[in-house]
Motif scaffolding. Structure first.
Motif, PDB file in Angstrom:
ATOM      1  N   GLN A   1       0.996  -4.439  -5.559  1.00  0.00           N
ATOM      2  CA  GLN A   1       0.908  -3.091  -5.242  1.00  0.00           C
ATOM      3  C   GLN A   1      -0.583  -2.986  -5.620  1.00  0.00           C
ATOM      4  O   GLN A   1      -1.237  -3.193  -6.478  1.00  0.00           O
ATOM      5  CB  GLN A   1       1.417  -2.410  -6.279  1.00  0.00           C
ATOM      6  CG  GLN A   1       1.592  -0.850  -6.232  1.00  0.00           C
ATOM      7  CD  GLN A   1       2.133  -0.168  -5.153  1.00  0.00           C
ATOM      8  OE1 GLN A   1       3.107  -0.604  -4.750  1.00  0.00           O
ATOM      9  NE2 GLN A   1       1.309   0.790  -4.638  1.00  0.00           N
ATOM     10  N   VAL A   2      -1.116  -2.301  -4.339  1.00  0.00           N
ATOM     11  CA  VAL A   2      -2.767  -2.003  -4.277  1.00  0.00           C
ATOM     12  C   VAL A   2      -2.986  -1.032  -5.638  1.00  0.00           C
ATOM     13  O   VAL A   2      -2.449   0.151  -5.592  1.00  0.00           O
ATOM     14  CB  VAL A   2      -3.291  -1.689  -3.155  1.00  0.00           C
ATOM     15  CG1 VAL A   2      -4.863  -1.180  -3.154  1.00  0.00           C
ATOM     16  CG2 VAL A   2      -3.043  -2.869  -2.043  1.00  0.00           C
ATOM     17  N   MET A   3      -3.824  -1.253  -6.293  1.00  0.00           N
ATOM     18  CA  MET A   3      -4.153  -0.356  -7.433  1.00  0.00           C
ATOM     19  C   MET A   3      -5.392   0.376  -7.209  1.00  0.00           C
ATOM     20  O   MET A   3      -5.575   1.776  -7.382  1.00  0.00           O
ATOM     21  CB  MET A   3      -4.106  -0.647  -8.717  1.00  0.00           C
ATOM     22  CG  MET A   3      -2.878  -1.548  -9.087  1.00  0.00           C
ATOM     23  SD  MET A   3      -2.799  -2.380 -10.595  1.00  0.00           S
ATOM     24  CE  MET A   3      -2.997  -1.215 -11.984  1.00  0.00           C
ATOM     25  N   GLU A   4      -6.416  -0.156  -6.598  1.00  0.00           N
ATOM     26  CA  GLU A   4      -7.776   0.382  -6.418  1.00  0.00           C
ATOM     27  C   GLU A   4      -8.532  -0.345  -5.367  1.00  0.00           C
ATOM     28  O   GLU A   4      -8.276  -1.638  -5.256  1.00  0.00           O
ATOM     29  CB  GLU A   4      -8.496   0.668  -7.444  1.00  0.00           C
ATOM     30  CG  GLU A   4      -9.129  -0.626  -8.304  1.00  0.00           C
ATOM     31  CD  GLU A   4      -9.875   0.070  -9.658  1.00  0.00           C
ATOM     32  OE1 GLU A   4     -11.078  -0.262  -9.433  1.00  0.00           O
ATOM     33  OE2 GLU A   4      -9.439   0.574 -10.440  1.00  0.00           O
ATOM     34  N   ILE A   5      -9.593   0.162  -4.636  1.00  0.00           N
ATOM     35  CA  ILE A   5     -10.414  -0.403  -3.949  1.00  0.00           C
ATOM     36  C   ILE A   5     -11.833  -0.067  -4.032  1.00  0.00           C
ATOM     37  O   ILE A   5     -12.110   1.038  -4.397  1.00  0.00           O
ATOM     38  CB  ILE A   5     -10.198   0.071  -2.202  1.00  0.00           C
ATOM     39  CG1 ILE A   5      -8.514   0.082  -1.975  1.00  0.00           C
ATOM     40  CG2 ILE A   5     -11.045  -0.561  -1.367  1.00  0.00           C
ATOM     41  CD1 ILE A   5      -8.236   0.808  -0.565  1.00  0.00           C
TER      42      ILE A   5
ATOM     43  N   VAL B   1       1.026  -1.241   0.154  1.00  0.00           N
ATOM     44  CA  VAL B   1       0.024  -0.140  -0.010  1.00  0.00           C
ATOM     45  C   VAL B   1       0.757   1.164  -0.038  1.00  0.00           C
ATOM     46  O   VAL B   1       1.596   1.389   0.946  1.00  0.00           O
ATOM     47  CB  VAL B   1      -0.922   0.039   1.176  1.00  0.00           C
ATOM     48  CG1 VAL B   1      -1.807   1.319   1.206  1.00  0.00           C
ATOM     49  CG2 VAL B   1      -1.794  -1.257   1.222  1.00  0.00           C
ATOM     50  N   GLY B   2       0.968   2.028  -1.076  1.00  0.00           N
ATOM     51  CA  GLY B   2       2.083   3.114  -1.392  1.00  0.00           C
ATOM     52  C   GLY B   2       3.242   2.512  -1.355  1.00  0.00           C
ATOM     53  O   GLY B   2       3.480   1.747  -2.397  1.00  0.00           O
ATOM     54  N   LYS B   3       3.994   2.981  -0.400  1.00  0.00           N
ATOM     55  CA  LYS B   3       5.548   2.272  -0.415  1.00  0.00           C
ATOM     56  C   LYS B   3       5.772   1.237   0.701  1.00  0.00           C
ATOM     57  O   LYS B   3       6.738   0.960   1.060  1.00  0.00           O
ATOM     58  CB  LYS B   3       6.537   3.491  -0.139  1.00  0.00           C
ATOM     59  CG  LYS B   3       6.429   4.382  -1.629  1.00  0.00           C
ATOM     60  CD  LYS B   3       7.416   5.384  -1.401  1.00  0.00           C
ATOM     61  CE  LYS B   3       7.584   6.431  -2.383  1.00  0.00           C
ATOM     62  NZ  LYS B   3       7.486   5.831  -3.670  1.00  0.00           N
ATOM     63  N   THR B   4       4.667   0.752   1.325  1.00  0.00           N
ATOM     64  CA  THR B   4       4.811   0.178   2.557  1.00  0.00           C
ATOM     65  C   THR B   4       3.989  -1.427   2.521  1.00  0.00           C
ATOM     66  O   THR B   4       3.103  -1.401   1.534  1.00  0.00           O
ATOM     67  CB  THR B   4       3.861   0.797   3.884  1.00  0.00           C
ATOM     68  OG1 THR B   4       4.411   1.952   3.920  1.00  0.00           O
ATOM     69  CG2 THR B   4       4.105   0.054   5.071  1.00  0.00           C
TER      70      THR B   4
ATOM     71  N   THR C   1      -1.543   2.816  13.127  1.00  0.00           N
ATOM     72  CA  THR C   1      -1.529   2.984  11.540  1.00  0.00           C
ATOM     73  C   THR C   1      -0.416   1.997  10.932  1.00  0.00           C
ATOM     74  O   THR C   1       0.825   2.152  11.284  1.00  0.00           O
ATOM     75  CB  THR C   1      -1.136   4.491  11.270  1.00  0.00           C
ATOM     76  OG1 THR C   1      -2.251   5.091  11.837  1.00  0.00           O
ATOM     77  CG2 THR C   1      -0.941   4.673   9.681  1.00  0.00           C
ATOM     78  N   VAL C   2      -0.782   1.115   9.859  1.00  0.00           N
ATOM     79  CA  VAL C   2       0.152   0.453   9.123  1.00  0.00           C
ATOM     80  C   VAL C   2       0.718   0.810   7.909  1.00  0.00           C
ATOM     81  O   VAL C   2       1.902   0.662   7.561  1.00  0.00           O
ATOM     82  CB  VAL C   2      -0.789  -1.256   8.847  1.00  0.00           C
ATOM     83  CG1 VAL C   2       0.323  -1.958   8.198  1.00  0.00           C
ATOM     84  CG2 VAL C   2      -1.123  -1.600  10.096  1.00  0.00           C
ATOM     85  N   ALA C   3      -0.289   1.543   7.294  1.00  0.00           N
ATOM     86  CA  ALA C   3       0.260   1.920   5.816  1.00  0.00           C
ATOM     87  C   ALA C   3      -0.454   3.392   5.661  1.00  0.00           C
ATOM     88  O   ALA C   3      -1.613   3.478   5.834  1.00  0.00           O
ATOM     89  CB  ALA C   3       0.226   1.117   4.575  1.00  0.00           C
ATOM     90  N   GLU C   4      -0.248   4.348   4.743  1.00  0.00           N
ATOM     91  CA  GLU C   4      -0.871   5.282   4.178  1.00  0.00           C
ATOM     92  C   GLU C   4      -0.532   5.587   2.529  1.00  0.00           C
ATOM     93  O   GLU C   4       0.525   5.518   2.148  1.00  0.00           O
ATOM     94  CB  GLU C   4      -0.442   6.630   4.837  1.00  0.00           C
ATOM     95  CG  GLU C   4      -0.993   6.702   6.329  1.00  0.00           C
ATOM     96  CD  GLU C   4      -0.484   7.876   7.110  1.00  0.00           C
ATOM     97  OE1 GLU C   4      -1.746   8.638   7.598  1.00  0.00           O
ATOM     98  OE2 GLU C   4       0.505   8.149   7.335  1.00  0.00           O
TER      99      GLU C   4
END
Length: 114
Positions: free
Chosen positions: A97-101, A43-46, A70-73
């Motif tokens: 890599q998360v692209m969309e939700i 998620v992002g860079k995390t 908080t784990v990721a932003e």
């Protein structure tokens, strides 16, 4: 003594108020959803390990939380879709890599900035 009408000032104020109201995002209220990750994702860079997380989207900002931690932003944007989503799901690329939700019953998706 010359009389000046307050009407033009009132009209300008109402036009300004209407413009501000239109500029406020449709999702001004933060959206929160518990979503399980069945495999590790980024998620992002995390890097985020598989598990149960709470996803909080406030405006154009995503926060992934595990309990109160908080784990990721990441930042993103809302995009409209042609039809309502049938399920809540996370779309990711080949590298995780998360692209969309997408959220069940919504006619839009939160797309993460790449």
């Amino acid at each position: 003594m010359e009389y000046k009408s307050q009407y033009p000032s009132f009209v300008r104020s109402m036009v300004l108020l209407a413009a501000v109201a239109i500029a406020v995002p449709v999702f001004a209220k933060p959206m929160t959803k518990n979503i399980p990750l069945i495999h590790d994702m980024q998620v992002g860079k995390t890097d985020v390990k598989a598990g149960q997380y709470r996803f909080l989207i406030d405006g154009n900002h995503l926060t992934v939380m595990n309990g109160k931690k908080t784990v990721a932003e990441a930042d993103g944007r809302w995009e409209d879709r042609d039809k309502k989503n049938q399920n809540t799901e996370i779309l990711s690329g080949a590298n995780g890599q998360v692209m969309e939700i997408r959220f069940e019953g919504q006619k839009n998706a939160f797309v993460l900035a790449q």
